[in-house]
Scaffold this active site. Sequence first.
Site, PDB file in Angstrom:
ATOM      1  N   GLN A 230      19.299 -35.487  14.127  1.00 15.04           N
ATOM      2  CA  GLN A 230      18.366 -36.241  13.447  1.00 15.04           C
ATOM      3  C   GLN A 230      18.192 -37.543  14.356  1.00 15.04           C
ATOM      4  OE1 GLN A 230      20.070 -35.040   9.313  1.00 15.04           O
ATOM      5  NE2 GLN A 230      18.729 -36.434   9.193  1.00 15.04           N
ATOM      6  N   GLU A 265      22.559 -36.304  11.498  1.00 19.56           N
ATOM      7  CA  GLU A 265      22.269 -37.819  11.742  1.00 19.56           C
ATOM      8  C   GLU A 265      23.175 -38.331  12.734  1.00 19.56           C
ATOM      9  OE1 GLU A 265      21.507 -42.311  10.164  1.00 19.56           O
ATOM     10  OE2 GLU A 265      21.325 -40.624   8.491  1.00 19.56           O
ATOM     11  N   ARG A 343      24.140 -48.819  -0.002  1.00 22.17           N
ATOM     12  CA  ARG A 343      22.945 -48.047  -0.672  1.00 22.17           C
ATOM     13  C   ARG A 343      23.378 -47.891  -2.160  1.00 22.17           C
ATOM     14  NH1 ARG A 343      17.576 -46.337   0.057  1.00 22.17           N
ATOM     15  NH2 ARG A 343      17.748 -46.877   2.488  1.00 22.17           N
ATOM     16  N   PHE A 377      21.610 -40.865   0.825  1.00 20.99           N
ATOM     17  CA  PHE A 377      22.652 -41.654   1.299  1.00 20.99           C
ATOM     18  C   PHE A 377      23.368 -42.791   0.511  1.00 20.99           C
ATOM     19  CE2 PHE A 377      23.631 -45.071   4.779  1.00 20.99           C
ATOM     20  CZ  PHE A 377      23.620 -44.504   5.820  1.00 20.99           C
ATOM     21  N   ALA A 543      16.401 -42.015   5.910  1.00 28.09           N
ATOM     22  CA  ALA A 543      16.313 -43.078   4.905  1.00 28.09           C
ATOM     23  C   ALA A 543      14.849 -43.139   4.539  1.00 28.09           C
ATOM     24  CB  ALA A 543      16.217 -44.352   5.709  1.00 28.09           C
ATOM     25  N   GLU A 745      13.981 -38.388   0.378  1.00 25.88           N
ATOM     26  CA  GLU A 745      15.101 -38.601  -0.537  1.00 25.88           C
ATOM     27  C   GLU A 745      14.880 -38.814  -2.163  1.00 25.88           C
ATOM     28  OE1 GLU A 745      18.417 -40.572   2.090  1.00 25.88           O
ATOM     29  OE2 GLU A 745      16.304 -41.460   2.346  1.00 25.88           O
TER      30      GLU A 745
END
Length: 812
Positions: A230, A265, A343, A377, A543, A745
């Site tokens: 990613q 990622e 987060r 996340f 994100a 997400e």
Amino acid sequence: MRKLIQPGTSASTVAPGHAAPHDSAVGHVTGRAAYIDDLPGPADMLQLAVGLSPHAHARITRLDLDEVRRQPGVVDVITAADIPGVNEVGAVYPGDPLLAEGKVRYAGQMVFAVLADTLDNARRAVPHAAIDYAPLDAALDPVASIAAGLTVLPEHVHERPLPAPALDRGATMASDTQTSGNAPAALAHAPHVLAGEQVIGGQEHFYLEGQIAQAEALDDDGLRILTSSQHPSEVQKLVAEVLGVSLNTIVAEVRRMGGGFGGKESQAAALGALAALAAQRSGRAVRFRLPRADDMQATGKRHGFHNRYRVGFDDSGRLTGADIELIGNCGHSPDLSEGVVDRAMFHADNAYYLGDARVTGHRAMTHTVSNTAFRGFGGPQGMMPIEAAMDDIARHLGLDPLDVRKRNLYDHERCETHYGQTVDQPLIGELIETLEASSDYRARRHAITAFNATSPVIRKGLALTPVKFGISFTAQHLNQAGALLAIYTDGSVLINHGGTEMGQGLHTKVCQVVARELGLPLERVRISATRTDKVPNTSPTAASSGADLNGMAAREAAITLRERLCEFAAGWLGVPGESLSLADEALIAGERRIGWHELIQQAYMARVPLSATGFYATPEIHYDRTTGRGRPFYYYAWGAAVSEVHVDTLTGEYRVARVDILHDVGDSLNPAIDRGQVEGGFVQGMGWLTSEELKWDEAGHLLTTGPATYKIPTCGDVPRDFRVQLLEGHPNSQATLYRSKAVGEPPLMLAISVWSALRDAIASLADYRISPRLDTPATPERVLTACRALHEAEPSTAPEPDGTTADAPLAK
């Protein structure tokens, strides 16, 4: 000049807002879409396999690989001593060696690599290694780690004694805190106070295409890395650092991934670096594919969390204060845990105004694989305490949980988060009212309560839960994107951008954007593989910002070319530029119509540049970590779900009977793709909360290493009655891409409604007067344990202020 030529809006253009099919849909279903392991390699291509640590924490006292080198087909054996650059592939901060050096920090850590002529030969050689270890004490419990001062901090792993976590003492424990008002005072003066605790399990990404990379030499002494990542720019950077070369000698390329979900990622870089190192040493192409069991042991997962909360509220159930503590199990190194716990803290309010609040986040170090990004996340784990609290308050006051939730929602008056951001488009109240009516919630609630009163075994549960999810990277510098757009002399268009395609439809949306801006049908626009030598310094596709960032960058490039063509055409035709437009594959100049192909031919002959770059950076976002205040998100996406479950209280088994979802995507870029993301995200979230259980033994070995022991949702687990609608008529109040909102997400957290519905069904065993503890995943075993606890409770026992009962503690 930005308005010189207007974008095309004709019906023949499959523009954003239309349900265009995924660009690789046919390839996916027919098997023609090629992934790295499908590609034919050079005839002399070599294969890699790795030896993994059997210990969670130990010193390496002997490393004898001579017998490995003597095995058939083995070309090379690589250890940390063979790395010419730095032995480090940490995504943000150091702490992740490519190969273990002197010490291992989790069971499954890569210790050495074998390069052989075939994959079978490479894997068969691995067990011939002679390695001696001196085991060390391993930290495997995140709560105990925090109590002992084992925390993963941005700079390094700290090991120093700290006080045990205690909400009432307000210990910060080298962690971050966000505050609004005076939470201790608000709790001290609240009419009612409840406390709770929960353990939230992690989650394996379980993508269909496992971690894989292929490296091959270029003819200019560079290397090309085919990576299932990613974040190709991070692969480029870390490969260059491991090899000790400059970034301009490394090209990282991604055409598509067979799923990513965050697991690719940061985790993909190690495979690219090891393949590149082997290719550099051997002078031959190298492919490195982790088998499923090794992949699950060696790569990170969703962070498990241990959460604690205290909430104060009035007689109506409205919050007056909250103190929430989040302990994330980060594993052995920082990886992306700084941002994940950030987060989680940002989303501790979910969709509710907390009043005076304090949210504390801890990053616990354990000797397990370093946990990493996963869809949401940290946001999903952060939302769980407040959703539990909503149910607890309702049971304490004898109210419907939906009424308690509605009384605490953000609105235009109560609209500041605990970290100081103003919620400027609080749609959630209206959205929930709409869903409440369309799902027939009140009548179903009445019918379910009546059913449970007479059913001795089967109990039904119903819950409506909201989602508020902030859109932007919490690391400000990542909120940028670039694109490269080319128009060829036959009129065909090629777009390249920094985002990656993992099945989510990003490439399709970007092509739609370009087609709209140039007034072309979608079939005129083609996209090419993401490559670091085309668009440099890209941010990860994560994100939920892939379309927001890369779509905007592609749009800027298309606008530049549109204006350039306009300027040329105005002079060529002798007409004012503002009278021109592009639509239906043509330049429209009053009554005159010039075909797209002719326009491009004339522009080329006039030496008009037919390529352009585009760049976009998200405006207005900022966050001050020292004060815990700021605006980390450009906007919020909203949603809500109603879930109904049926539970067998004698076995703990259950099924999800019906789900109604209403989700906010602003003005949708592609309703078909967005709806698919909502459906898939919900089912994946349901798996996280119900069936996907990661298990380790007492020595830190992962026991769930494949589909036989790790249970992702199947087709049979999808709700039998599944109703999904996109909220219409509410374009994004921020200047996003055509006023759309991200969809990657946020839908995952809609599945919290399933967990809440399970608690609702179990609570019926105590006439809805006790709020059961139900850790996740809520497997049938955990559901049965919770049912037994309430069966044994005296029906007349009143709840204590901490949410338990005097005679029957909640199930642990």
